[in-house]
Design a protein around this motif. Structure first.
Motif, PDB file in Angstrom:
ATOM      1  N   UNK B 131      34.044 -32.793  50.290  1.00  0.00           N
ATOM      2  CA  UNK B 131      34.456 -33.099  48.734  1.00  0.00           C
ATOM      3  C   UNK B 131      35.381 -31.859  48.269  1.00  0.00           C
ATOM      4  N   UNK B 132      35.739 -30.851  49.064  1.00  0.00           N
ATOM      5  CA  UNK B 132      36.694 -29.908  48.837  1.00  0.00           C
ATOM      6  C   UNK B 132      38.051 -30.428  48.480  1.00  0.00           C
ATOM      7  N   UNK B 133      38.370 -31.470  49.705  1.00  0.00           N
ATOM      8  CA  UNK B 133      39.796 -31.948  49.502  1.00  0.00           C
ATOM      9  C   UNK B 133      40.059 -32.775  48.245  1.00  0.00           C
ATOM     10  N   UNK B 134      39.188 -33.451  47.736  1.00  0.00           N
ATOM     11  CA  UNK B 134      39.475 -34.036  46.453  1.00  0.00           C
ATOM     12  C   UNK B 134      40.162 -33.175  45.424  1.00  0.00           C
ATOM     13  N   UNK B 135      39.209 -32.255  45.088  1.00  0.00           N
ATOM     14  CA  UNK B 135      39.913 -31.143  43.930  1.00  0.00           C
ATOM     15  C   UNK B 135      41.123 -30.382  44.608  1.00  0.00           C
TER      16      UNK B 135
END
Ligand code: SF4
Lengths: 258, 413
Positions: B131-135
């Motif tokens: 999910x890190x890549x989204x932000x």
């Protein structure tokens, strides 16, 4: 242990250096000194001191095994073996019934599970954190302006004060504020012991506890910790007279097998 | 990965060195030069996540750039701490993935091993890895004022339901529309099919390279795979990648026939879990080699080719929803343990070494449970090392050394 040769084990911990000399499966002597900043010198001195105490010449020692954090600094040792394997071997030597070893050292604590033959099956060590180690206790003793030696007996009478922080630095300030609130030393120390015991019991449960348990390391002399640990684990803990030098003892035993 | 010159990568002792390394460096250097000069050559640059679908970009002649790959270069060049600290000064938490921290700092300061990445024309983010890549990609989109396409792949607990497959498939077509809009031309589906076939060929060759490690002694170690992985991530779907892995596979087979071991005197075969510790690959490889232990395989470099059974090269686009959703860290622990079991059996591993990676939460979460499952069900010893792939501040040498030594003593006894 039919080999009559003389062997030595040297355990260089972050706080103290220990030496054990054995002959034919018998312990000839043990010695402890502060490590200081020079691990190699500490290793040499502690062994030399012990040898002269028991009247042996260095060249009479057939094999030397070093262990502990400074194990690789002891370049005159024939082999370096980790404290995990050595503590296992030491505990097994003292009592072959032992299946689980808890060692609280200066900068780390470890739990070791042994099989029926004394072989290490699994182990865990605390990581990059002084909580649950001898260092944690030292910091707390300083905050309380007390001698660490006095901790054990004092805490037996106390009701554990709540120390919630895992971090050594934060726990120290918690202790300071407990003192300010007028909490008794007995209760604070009992709380400190409980905190160490919960950290270690969590680690022990992670690899699965098997009875009987032996505790090794200098901290094992502290009756308060021992009691807190027994309570947390719900089982009695064996402590031998060689607790503090158990790592060096294991090293001397393993040297005999080389 | 290494820096472009590969200078920090351990590839074994001199006489055991893998010769293809120099070809790999050549290709990667050319690739980064192309990417850096894309504007002048009228080409578009897209930043894409490591698990993202690169094939449509290749088909559209867009140059893909991988911030995570660059993050690995930062780590291998030992520039991680400095860049991570810069990002922390900017206000990013030290708990944020160190790839993200290092890359964000590079984007702002033009620092790092290659003076920053070429600016993107647009971004492609697939959350099949975390999910890190989204932000992170939202931050990049704001920084460069460029459009961002997000491909959302549901987490797979047991199997991927039809509806979920359709949900991802719809997005694949939206992705192609997005690319058409960014590039100002239509997708050439014949070319897309070609790229799909090349991608599968590349993946098969890569898996075949990894499989040479089933040979005893292994001609390759995971530390080599960490380096040679580069092209399967960045230039999947190109002829140059296919040719490279053909050459590498030949070299591995040659090593097998000449009985060249990556770890001379190999006695113990270990499996590695999680990302590499980029700044310590040599130290770790020497450490294990000193115990006659070879890391014969790992869950990381096999993640790309691990989905091969789900891909139909003749229906590449249609099978993309399955293949991109089922990557190793987007699946449940029950599925992971099955993969581990397969690998342990296939490579005949004696033990499992898990890197508990402070940066990569989705990869590290549940490792203690997996460890337990491995010990109980597969009956092999495991070791957990706590560190970080790029941020050296999380690496405690003497603690890690003691753990590895003790683990090896246990294995030997
Ligand atoms: S958190 Fe893990 S998967 Fe996500 S970008 Fe960082 S390393 Fe990659």
């Amino acid at each position: 242990m039919s080999d009559p040769k003389i062997t030595a084990g040297i355990d260089i911990g972050s706080i103290t250096a220990k030496a054990v000399v054995m002959r034919d499966g018998n312990i000839l002597g043990t010695r402890v000194r502060f490590t200081g900043y020079n691990a190699k010198k500490a290793g040499q001195d502690v062994l030399d001191g012990l040898l002269s105490e028991i009247g042996l010449m260095p060249n009479e020692v057939a094999t030397v095994v070093s262990t502990g954090y400074g194990r690789n600094a002891v370049d005159f040792a024939d082999k370096a073996i980790t404290e995990i394997t050595c503590h296992g071997a030491g505990a097994w030597f003292i009592n072959p019934e032992i299946r689980f070893v808890i060692d609280v050292g200066g900068q780390d604590s470890k739990v070791i599970r042994l099989d029926n033959n004394g072989k290490v099956v699994d182990f865990a060590m605390n990581d990059k954190c002084a909580a649950g180690t001898g260092r944690f206790l030292e910091v707390m003793a300083r905050a309380l302006e007390m001698d660490l030696e006095a901790f054990g007996d004092l805490s037996l009478a106390g009701t554990p004060a709540k120390i919630s922080s895992i971090c050594t630095v934060f726990a120290e300030s918690e202790v300071v504020s407990l003192i300010a609130k007028g909490e008794t030393r007995e209760n604070i120390i009992a709380g400190i012991h409980e905190s160490v015991a919960s950290r270690i019991s969590a680690m022990a449960r992670r690899i699965g506890i098997v009875l009987p348990i032996m505790m090794t390391g200098g901290v094992a002399k502290n009756k308060g910790i021992l009691q807190a640990m027994e309570k947390k684990l719900g089982a009695p803990i064996v402590v031998s007279g060689y607790a503090q030098v158990n790592g060096a003892l294991g090293a001397a035993i393993l040297a005999g097998r080389m | 990965m290494s820096d472009v010159n590969g200078k920090n990568i351990d590839s074994g002792k001199d006489n055991h060195r893998i010769k293809s390394v120099s070809r790999m460096k050549e290709i990667l250097t050319g690739y980064y030069i192309d990417a850096k000069t894309a504007r002048e050559n009228g080409k578009k640059v897209a930043w894409i996540t490591s698990g993202g679908p690169v094939e449509p970009l290749i088909a559209m002649d867009v140059i893909p750039v991988y911030p995570e790959n660059h993050g690995a270069m930062v780590g291998a060049s030992k520039m991680g701490v400095d860049l991570c600290q810069k990002a922390e000064e900017m206000g990013y938490s030290s708990d944020l993935c160190s790839y993200a921290r290092a890359d964000i700092a590079c984007a702002v300061t033009q620092g790092g091993p290659i003076g920053g990445l070429p600016e993107p024309d647009f971004l492609v983010c697939c959350n099949n890895i975390c999910g890190t890549v989204l932000k992170w990609y939202e931050v990049v989109a704001r920084h460069y004022h460029v459009p961002l396409f997000i491909l959302d792949t549901p987490f797979i607990h047991r199997e991927m339901k039809k509806e979920a497959q359709q949900y991802v498939m719809d997005q694949i077509y939206e992705y192609i529309e997005f690319l058409e809009k960014q590039c100002g031309r239509k997708m050439d589906y014949d070319r897309m099919n070609e790229v799909g076939v090349l991608a599968v060929e590349g993946l098969r060759l890569w898996q075949a390279v990894l499989d040479t490690a089933t040979h005893k002694p292994s001609p390759i170690s995971a530390f080599d795979a960490f380096f040679h992985l580069g092209l399967i991530v960045t230039l999947r779907g190109t002829q140059v990648t296919v040719d490279y892995y053909k050459g590498l596979l030949d070299e591995m087979n040659e090593r097998i026939s000449n009985n060249i071991a990556m770890v001379p005197g190999e006695k113990y075969r270990l499996l590695w879990d999680n990302l590499p510790i980029w700044y310590r690959t040599r130290w770790l490889s020497d450490k294990f080699a000193s115990h006659n232990a070879c890391l014969v395989a790992d869950t990381y470099t096999s993640a790309w080719s691990g989905v091969l059974p789900l891909i139909d090269e003749n229906r590449f686009l249609e099978t993309m929803s399955l293949s991109y959703s089922n990557v190793y860290i987007n699946i449940s622990h029950d599925m992971m343990i099955n993969k581990l079991r397969e690998m342990i059996e296939k490579y005949d591993a004696d033990g499992l070494v898990m890197h508990s990676n402070r940066s990569c939460k989705p990869y590290s979460l549940g490792q203690y449970d997996l460890q337990k499952m491995v010990m109980d069900q597969l009956k092999i010893p495991t070791l957990i090392i706590e560190a970080d792939m790029v941020d050296e501040r999380h690496f405690a040498e003497s603690q890690i050394e003691t753990r590895i030594d003790a683990f090896m003593e246990t294995l030997k006894s």
